[in-house]
Design a protein around this motif. Structure first.
Motif, PDB file in Angstrom:
ATOM      1  N   GLY A  33      -8.923  31.937  26.810  1.00  0.00           N
ATOM      2  CA  GLY A  33      -9.703  33.064  26.724  1.00  0.00           C
ATOM      3  C   GLY A  33     -11.133  32.993  27.736  1.00  0.00           C
ATOM      4  N   VAL A  34     -12.163  33.594  26.844  1.00  0.00           N
ATOM      5  CA  VAL A  34     -13.356  33.829  27.605  1.00  0.00           C
ATOM      6  C   VAL A  34     -13.862  32.196  27.806  1.00  0.00           C
ATOM      7  CG1 VAL A  34     -15.627  34.427  27.322  1.00  0.00           C
ATOM      8  CG2 VAL A  34     -14.055  36.227  26.835  1.00  0.00           C
ATOM      9  N   MET A  35     -14.103  31.842  26.591  1.00  0.00           N
ATOM     10  CA  MET A  35     -14.564  30.367  26.331  1.00  0.00           C
ATOM     11  C   MET A  35     -13.721  29.443  27.108  1.00  0.00           C
ATOM     12  SD  MET A  35     -17.326  30.886  25.243  1.00  0.00           S
ATOM     13  CE  MET A  35     -18.012  29.317  24.995  1.00  0.00           C
ATOM     14  N   ILE A  49      -0.748  30.116  24.164  1.00  0.00           N
ATOM     15  CA  ILE A  49       0.544  30.519  24.034  1.00  0.00           C
ATOM     16  C   ILE A  49       0.802  31.974  24.826  1.00  0.00           C
ATOM     17  CG2 ILE A  49       0.822  30.007  21.599  1.00  0.00           C
ATOM     18  CD1 ILE A  49      -0.733  32.432  20.664  1.00  0.00           C
ATOM     19  N   VAL A 109      -9.222  28.536  20.525  1.00  0.00           N
ATOM     20  CA  VAL A 109      -8.552  29.651  20.152  1.00  0.00           C
ATOM     21  C   VAL A 109      -9.287  30.633  19.379  1.00  0.00           C
ATOM     22  CG1 VAL A 109      -6.567  28.183  20.179  1.00  0.00           C
ATOM     23  CG2 VAL A 109      -7.793  28.770  18.021  1.00  0.00           C
ATOM     24  N   LEU A 110      -8.658  31.633  18.662  1.00  0.00           N
ATOM     25  CA  LEU A 110      -9.620  32.558  18.224  1.00  0.00           C
ATOM     26  C   LEU A 110     -10.424  32.118  16.989  1.00  0.00           C
ATOM     27  CD1 LEU A 110      -7.030  35.400  17.857  1.00  0.00           C
ATOM     28  CD2 LEU A 110      -8.931  35.153  19.478  1.00  0.00           C
ATOM     29  N   VAL A 165      -3.197  24.499  14.744  1.00  0.00           N
ATOM     30  CA  VAL A 165      -3.198  23.948  16.269  1.00  0.00           C
ATOM     31  C   VAL A 165      -3.644  22.271  16.052  1.00  0.00           C
ATOM     32  CG1 VAL A 165      -4.525  23.939  18.435  1.00  0.00           C
ATOM     33  CG2 VAL A 165      -3.678  26.099  17.628  1.00  0.00           C
ATOM     34  N   ASN A 190     -14.715  24.260  19.575  1.00  0.00           N
ATOM     35  CA  ASN A 190     -15.454  25.141  20.060  1.00  0.00           C
ATOM     36  C   ASN A 190     -15.760  26.288  19.297  1.00  0.00           C
ATOM     37  OD1 ASN A 190     -17.401  26.253  22.211  1.00  0.00           O
ATOM     38  ND2 ASN A 190     -15.734  27.639  22.561  1.00  0.00           N
ATOM     39  N   THR A 191     -15.590  25.967  17.906  1.00  0.00           N
ATOM     40  CA  THR A 191     -15.921  27.077  16.678  1.00  0.00           C
ATOM     41  C   THR A 191     -17.383  27.462  16.928  1.00  0.00           C
ATOM     42  OG1 THR A 191     -15.852  27.593  14.524  1.00  0.00           O
ATOM     43  CG2 THR A 191     -16.142  25.375  15.136  1.00  0.00           C
ATOM     44  N   SER A 192     -17.552  28.841  16.725  1.00  0.00           N
ATOM     45  CA  SER A 192     -19.136  29.046  16.830  1.00  0.00           C
ATOM     46  C   SER A 192     -19.798  28.986  15.278  1.00  0.00           C
ATOM     47  CB  SER A 192     -19.238  30.689  16.947  1.00  0.00           C
ATOM     48  OG  SER A 192     -18.603  30.836  17.974  1.00  0.00           O
ATOM     49  N   HIS A 210     -19.949  23.043  20.580  1.00  0.00           N
ATOM     50  CA  HIS A 210     -20.104  24.360  20.841  1.00  0.00           C
ATOM     51  C   HIS A 210     -20.861  24.837  22.168  1.00  0.00           C
ATOM     52  CE1 HIS A 210     -22.345  28.141  18.891  1.00  0.00           C
ATOM     53  NE2 HIS A 210     -21.354  28.594  19.701  1.00  0.00           N
ATOM     54  N   PHE A 211     -19.893  25.279  22.970  1.00  0.00           N
ATOM     55  CA  PHE A 211     -20.542  25.785  24.060  1.00  0.00           C
ATOM     56  C   PHE A 211     -20.970  27.287  24.016  1.00  0.00           C
ATOM     57  CE2 PHE A 211     -17.565  22.474  25.385  1.00  0.00           C
ATOM     58  CZ  PHE A 211     -18.056  21.759  26.144  1.00  0.00           C
ATOM     59  N   VAL A 220     -20.395  38.719  23.929  1.00  0.00           N
ATOM     60  CA  VAL A 220     -19.719  37.908  23.062  1.00  0.00           C
ATOM     61  C   VAL A 220     -18.355  38.447  22.635  1.00  0.00           C
ATOM     62  CG1 VAL A 220     -19.536  37.079  20.747  1.00  0.00           C
ATOM     63  CG2 VAL A 220     -21.601  36.556  22.076  1.00  0.00           C
ATOM     64  N   SER A 246     -15.261  39.025  17.908  1.00  0.00           N
ATOM     65  CA  SER A 246     -15.480  37.743  17.734  1.00  0.00           C
ATOM     66  C   SER A 246     -16.810  37.876  16.852  1.00  0.00           C
ATOM     67  CB  SER A 246     -15.992  37.026  18.963  1.00  0.00           C
ATOM     68  OG  SER A 246     -14.900  36.765  19.893  1.00  0.00           O
ATOM     69  N   ASN A 262     -17.451  36.135  13.050  1.00  0.00           N
ATOM     70  CA  ASN A 262     -18.603  35.164  12.783  1.00  0.00           C
ATOM     71  C   ASN A 262     -19.286  35.642  11.610  1.00  0.00           C
ATOM     72  OD1 ASN A 262     -17.843  33.675  15.125  1.00  0.00           O
ATOM     73  ND2 ASN A 262     -19.354  34.758  16.357  1.00  0.00           N
TER      74      ASN A 262
HETATM   75  P1  NAD Z   1     -10.589  34.947  23.118  1.00  0.00           P
HETATM   76  O1  NAD Z   1     -10.100  36.078  22.413  1.00  0.00           O
HETATM   77  O2  NAD Z   1     -11.341  35.160  24.549  1.00  0.00           O
HETATM   78  O3  NAD Z   1      -9.497  33.869  23.426  1.00  0.00           O
HETATM   79  C1  NAD Z   1      -8.797  33.177  22.557  1.00  0.00           C
HETATM   80  C2  NAD Z   1      -7.566  32.780  23.358  1.00  0.00           C
HETATM   81  O4  NAD Z   1      -6.923  32.061  22.538  1.00  0.00           O
HETATM   82  C3  NAD Z   1      -6.537  33.880  23.870  1.00  0.00           C
HETATM   83  O5  NAD Z   1      -6.267  33.603  24.907  1.00  0.00           O
HETATM   84  C4  NAD Z   1      -5.281  33.730  22.865  1.00  0.00           C
HETATM   85  O6  NAD Z   1      -4.229  33.891  23.791  1.00  0.00           O
HETATM   86  C5  NAD Z   1      -5.246  32.051  22.574  1.00  0.00           C
HETATM   87  N1  NAD Z   1      -4.777  31.510  21.432  1.00  0.00           N
HETATM   88  C6  NAD Z   1      -4.757  32.430  20.258  1.00  0.00           C
HETATM   89  N2  NAD Z   1      -3.679  31.683  19.315  1.00  0.00           N
HETATM   90  C7  NAD Z   1      -3.302  30.322  20.168  1.00  0.00           C
HETATM   91  C8  NAD Z   1      -2.433  29.318  19.781  1.00  0.00           C
HETATM   92  N3  NAD Z   1      -1.978  29.221  18.418  1.00  0.00           N
HETATM   93  N4  NAD Z   1      -2.596  28.492  20.743  1.00  0.00           N
HETATM   94  C9  NAD Z   1      -3.271  28.506  22.242  1.00  0.00           C
HETATM   95  N5  NAD Z   1      -3.953  29.565  22.386  1.00  0.00           N
HETATM   96  C10 NAD Z   1      -3.883  30.490  21.245  1.00  0.00           C
HETATM   97  O7  NAD Z   1     -11.787  34.176  22.289  1.00  0.00           O
HETATM   98  P2  NAD Z   1     -13.060  33.439  23.028  1.00  0.00           P
HETATM   99  O8  NAD Z   1     -14.271  34.473  22.872  1.00  0.00           O
HETATM  100  O9  NAD Z   1     -12.771  32.523  23.857  1.00  0.00           O
HETATM  101  O10 NAD Z   1     -13.458  32.457  21.491  1.00  0.00           O
HETATM  102  C11 NAD Z   1     -12.707  31.382  21.362  1.00  0.00           C
HETATM  103  C12 NAD Z   1     -13.521  30.534  20.558  1.00  0.00           C
HETATM  104  O11 NAD Z   1     -14.945  30.191  21.243  1.00  0.00           O
HETATM  105  C13 NAD Z   1     -13.925  30.929  19.123  1.00  0.00           C
HETATM  106  O12 NAD Z   1     -13.610  30.100  18.264  1.00  0.00           O
HETATM  107  C14 NAD Z   1     -15.301  31.760  19.280  1.00  0.00           C
HETATM  108  O13 NAD Z   1     -15.870  31.955  17.884  1.00  0.00           O
HETATM  109  C15 NAD Z   1     -15.784  30.354  20.146  1.00  0.00           C
HETATM  110  N6  NAD Z   1     -17.075  30.853  20.821  1.00  0.00           N
HETATM  111  C16 NAD Z   1     -17.092  32.081  21.564  1.00  0.00           C
HETATM  112  C17 NAD Z   1     -18.361  32.627  22.134  1.00  0.00           C
HETATM  113  C18 NAD Z   1     -18.203  33.850  22.867  1.00  0.00           C
HETATM  114  O14 NAD Z   1     -19.248  34.172  23.563  1.00  0.00           O
HETATM  115  N7  NAD Z   1     -16.875  34.464  23.344  1.00  0.00           N
HETATM  116  C19 NAD Z   1     -19.376  31.639  22.406  1.00  0.00           C
HETATM  117  C20 NAD Z   1     -19.178  30.240  21.528  1.00  0.00           C
HETATM  118  C21 NAD Z   1     -18.035  29.895  20.866  1.00  0.00           C
END
Ligand code: NAD
Length: 280
Positions: free
Chosen positions: A10-12, A32, A88-89, A98, A115-117, A138-139, A233, A237, A241
């Motif tokens: 995903g995004v991160m 997945i 992941v989420l 995982v 990379n949990t927040s 934590h990125f 963000v 998400s 948090n």
């Molecule tokens: P996102 O929703 O963009 O991406 C999550 C990805 O995880 C999806 O592509 C999904 O298909 C995949 N996924 C789900 N279950 C899975 C599994 N069992 N195995 C493999 N892949 C799986 O989420 P995000 O914004 O990238 O956030 C991811 C993590 O990073 C979270 O813990 C979030 O708190 C943390 N984070 C997010 C930010 C932000 O600004 N978005 C900043 C810092 C940390």
């Protein structure tokens, strides 16, 4: 620490994979969802071209980006890794699930970084056979441009694990702060509170979203307003948090009802085209 597997595209996940690849690591990214992997590949290539045109990346980085391996199969993705970075989420049971699977797949020396927040690397590590090798990295979003990595030590995290992960972050050209685990670490705990207060003000009619953001940028010198940052963000998400911080730290972190309403309506911020602002 040469071969790094990123879980979640995903995004991160894709931002972390991109930055690792141009920092000379061998990168595998696993998700997945086939669709998420395809989107990640497209987005990574687009980001690279944009960065080259703006002078932030080199033409030679194309070669590094082309070497990223995209996989759906977790076993194949984890088999040769030296370190796994999970993105992941934000759901503790999903993260634990995982890492439990990876515990059976990965070689004994492999480090587990989440990379949990907000959540607990201690809780994740305790469910594996390698609590001393589990840590949070934590990125920040967008990963290629944000300079900080909060490295968060769980109760059992060893000095060796901390040092190795710190070296990875430094090779990615990031600054590191060392944090002892507590819900929300330093940045998310602070940022969630500011964002939630801004949402409460908007709900109470204190000022418009534009003026709340403008006030914090020009009056308090924040580079982004809290509402535009929440949109970046992702409001889903951010709600996850807030819910975790509310459960662990109490009333001060009760999610703003407006945030809950927006998520129910599917207004998730930039990624859905509408949050506190509308996007093309
Ligand atoms: P996102 O929703 O963009 O991406 C999550 C990805 O995880 C999806 O592509 C999904 O298909 C995949 N996924 C789900 N279950 C899975 C599994 N069992 N195995 C493999 N892949 C799986 O989420 P995000 O914004 O990238 O956030 C991811 C993590 O990073 C979270 O813990 C979030 O708190 C943390 N984070 C997010 C930010 C932000 O600004 N978005 C900043 C810092 C940390």
């Amino acid at each position: 620490m040469k071969k790094i597997t990123v879980i979640g595209a995903g995004v991160m996940g894709r931002g972390i994979a991109y930055t690792l690849a141009i920092s000379d690591f061998d990168v595998v990214i696993q998700d997945i969802s086939e669709q998420a992997l395809q989107n990640a590949k497209k987005q990574i290539e687009k980001d690279l071209e944009k960065s080259i045109s703006r002078g932030y990346a080199k033409v030679e980085d194309r070669e590094a980006i082309a070497k990223i391996v995209y996989l759906e199969d977790l076993e194949e993705a984890g088999r040769d890794a030296d370190i796994v970075i999970e993105a992941v989420l934000e759901d503790i049971s999903l993260k634990i699930d995982v890492f439990k699977k990876l515990d059976a797949i990965c070689q004994p020396h492999v480090i587990f970084a989440t990379n949990t927040s907000t959540m607990s690397p201690t809780e994740i590590g305790a469910q594996t056979k390698r609590s001393s090798q589990t840590i949070a990295m934590h990125f920040f979003n967008p990963v290629p441009r944000m300079n900080l990595v909060e490295v968060v030590r769980g109760l059992d995290t060893s000095d060796e694990t901390f040092e190795k992960v710190k070296q990875v972050a430094l090779q990615m050209n990031k600054e590191v702060v060392e944090v002892s685990e507590f819900p929300g670490f330093v940045t998310s705990r602070m940022n969630c509170l500011i964002g939630n207060e801004a949402m409460n003000m908007l709900m109470e009619g204190v000022a418009s979203a534009e003026d709340i953001d403008k006030a914090l940028k020009l009056g308090l010198n924040h580079p982004m307003g809290p509402l535009e940052l929440a949109d970046l963000v992702g409001l889903d998400s951010r709600l996850r948090n807030m819910q975790y911080l509310y459960e662990t730290l109490g009333e001060k972190y009760r999610p703003c009802p407006l945030l809950i309403k927006y998520v129910k309506a599917g207004r998730l911020g930039r990624k859905s085209g509408q949050g506190f602002y509308k996007y093309e």
